[in-house]
Design a protein around this motif. Sequence first.
Motif, short mmCIF file in Angstrom:
data_model
loop_
_atom_site.label_atom_id
_atom_site.label_comp_id
_atom_site.label_asym_id
_atom_site.label_seq_id
_atom_site.Cartn_x
_atom_site.Cartn_y
_atom_site.Cartn_z
N ILE A 31 -52.66 -32.01 -20.59
CA ILE A 31 -53.33 -31.07 -19.69
C ILE A 31 -53.16 -29.65 -20.21
CG2 ILE A 31 -53.30 -30.06 -17.36
CD1 ILE A 31 -52.58 -32.90 -16.33
N LEU A 32 -51.95 -29.30 -20.63
CA LEU A 32 -51.73 -27.95 -21.19
C LEU A 32 -52.60 -27.73 -22.43
CD1 LEU A 32 -47.86 -27.66 -20.77
CD2 LEU A 32 -49.59 -26.34 -19.55
N LYS A 33 -52.75 -28.77 -23.23
CA LYS A 33 -53.58 -28.68 -24.44
C LYS A 33 -55.04 -28.38 -24.10
CE LYS A 33 -54.79 -31.50 -28.45
NZ LYS A 33 -54.64 -32.82 -29.06
N VAL A 34 -55.62 -29.09 -23.09
CA VAL A 34 -57.02 -28.84 -22.74
C VAL A 34 -57.20 -27.53 -21.98
CG1 VAL A 34 -57.77 -31.26 -22.83
CG2 VAL A 34 -57.01 -30.30 -20.65
N LYS A 38 -59.50 -24.45 -23.37
CA LYS A 38 -60.52 -24.16 -22.35
C LYS A 38 -61.50 -25.32 -22.14
CE LYS A 38 -60.12 -19.24 -22.33
NZ LYS A 38 -60.76 -18.00 -22.01
N GLU A 39 -61.08 -26.53 -22.50
CA GLU A 39 -61.88 -27.73 -22.21
C GLU A 39 -61.73 -28.11 -20.74
OE1 GLU A 39 -61.43 -31.07 -25.03
OE2 GLU A 39 -60.40 -29.61 -26.30
N ALA A 40 -60.59 -27.77 -20.13
CA ALA A 40 -60.37 -28.09 -18.71
C ALA A 40 -61.24 -27.19 -17.86
CB ALA A 40 -58.90 -27.90 -18.36
N LYS A 41 -61.88 -27.79 -16.88
CA LYS A 41 -62.71 -27.02 -15.94
C LYS A 41 -62.03 -26.89 -14.59
CE LYS A 41 -65.83 -27.20 -19.14
NZ LYS A 41 -65.52 -26.35 -20.26
N LEU A 42 -61.09 -27.79 -14.31
CA LEU A 42 -60.36 -27.78 -13.04
C LEU A 42 -59.07 -28.59 -13.23
CD1 LEU A 42 -60.25 -27.38 -9.89
CD2 LEU A 42 -61.49 -29.53 -9.71
N VAL A 43 -57.98 -28.09 -12.65
CA VAL A 43 -56.71 -28.82 -12.67
C VAL A 43 -56.36 -29.15 -11.23
CG1 VAL A 43 -54.26 -28.73 -13.28
CG2 VAL A 43 -55.95 -27.66 -14.78
N LEU A 44 -56.10 -30.43 -10.97
CA LEU A 44 -55.69 -30.88 -9.63
C LEU A 44 -54.23 -31.31 -9.69
CD1 LEU A 44 -58.66 -33.09 -8.39
CD2 LEU A 44 -58.02 -30.83 -7.59
N LEU A 45 -53.44 -30.79 -8.76
CA LEU A 45 -52.01 -31.11 -8.69
C LEU A 45 -51.73 -31.89 -7.42
CD1 LEU A 45 -50.61 -27.55 -9.51
CD2 LEU A 45 -51.07 -29.39 -11.12
N ALA A 46 -50.82 -32.84 -7.51
CA ALA A 46 -50.38 -33.56 -6.31
C ALA A 46 -49.51 -32.61 -5.48
CB ALA A 46 -49.58 -34.80 -6.71
N SER A 47 -49.55 -32.80 -4.17
CA SER A 47 -48.78 -31.92 -3.29
C SER A 47 -47.27 -32.11 -3.46
CB SER A 47 -49.17 -32.16 -1.83
OG SER A 47 -48.98 -33.51 -1.48
N LEU A 57 -48.05 -25.65 -15.08
CA LEU A 57 -49.50 -25.88 -15.05
C LEU A 57 -50.26 -24.76 -14.33
CD1 LEU A 57 -49.56 -29.74 -14.42
CD2 LEU A 57 -50.09 -28.54 -16.55
N THR A 58 -49.71 -24.27 -13.23
CA THR A 58 -50.42 -23.19 -12.51
C THR A 58 -50.42 -21.90 -13.32
OG1 THR A 58 -48.45 -22.69 -11.21
CG2 THR A 58 -50.10 -24.08 -10.16
N ASP A 59 -49.28 -21.56 -13.92
CA ASP A 59 -49.22 -20.33 -14.73
C ASP A 59 -50.21 -20.38 -15.90
OD1 ASP A 59 -47.25 -19.43 -13.05
OD2 ASP A 59 -45.61 -19.59 -14.52
N LYS A 60 -50.24 -21.50 -16.60
CA LYS A 60 -51.14 -21.64 -17.75
C LYS A 60 -52.59 -21.62 -17.30
CE LYS A 60 -49.54 -22.16 -21.28
NZ LYS A 60 -49.12 -21.16 -22.28
N SER A 61 -52.90 -22.29 -16.18
CA SER A 61 -54.27 -22.31 -15.66
C SER A 61 -54.73 -20.91 -15.29
CB SER A 61 -54.36 -23.21 -14.42
OG SER A 61 -54.11 -24.54 -14.76
N HIS A 62 -53.88 -20.18 -14.58
CA HIS A 62 -54.25 -18.81 -14.17
C HIS A 62 -54.43 -17.90 -15.38
CE1 HIS A 62 -54.03 -19.68 -9.97
NE2 HIS A 62 -52.76 -20.04 -10.04
N HIS A 63 -53.56 -18.07 -16.38
CA HIS A 63 -53.66 -17.25 -17.59
C HIS A 63 -55.01 -17.45 -18.29
CE1 HIS A 63 -52.38 -15.09 -21.18
NE2 HIS A 63 -52.86 -16.09 -21.89
N TYR A 64 -55.49 -18.69 -18.31
CA TYR A 64 -56.75 -19.00 -18.98
C TYR A 64 -57.96 -19.00 -18.04
CZ TYR A 64 -54.36 -20.03 -23.33
OH TYR A 64 -53.62 -19.91 -24.47
#
Length: 105
Positions: A31-34, A38-47, A57-64
């Motif tokens: 997931i971090l790789k995609v 920038k291949e990832a369009k959305l990341v879903l996390l379990a609660s 995952l949230t930090d990396k997603s927000h950064h990109y």
Amino acid sequence: MVKPLSNDQKILNLLGLATRARAIVFGEDQILKVIRSKEAKLVLLASDIGTNTKKSLTDKSHHYGIPCVTFVEEALLSQAVGKSRRVAVAITDQGFAKKIVSLLD
């Protein structure tokens, strides 16, 4: 009378379709790789995801600039994608990601 599906159930059904379409990536490293590519369009996390994994995952997603959303618990997420013990998934298809985001709102 048939009861209409909730948005959560619709999203879980879409995750199953996306899995069969090979539009989902599993595993923190993948997931971090995609996200980085920038291949990832959305990341879903379990609660019920672990604190360190969630932060990573949230930090990396927000950064990109990739949307990252906490959704259902691990058991439901895992069942939807047909794999055991999945606490996070990345959607790589824009169409699936857009539909899921619209159902989350």
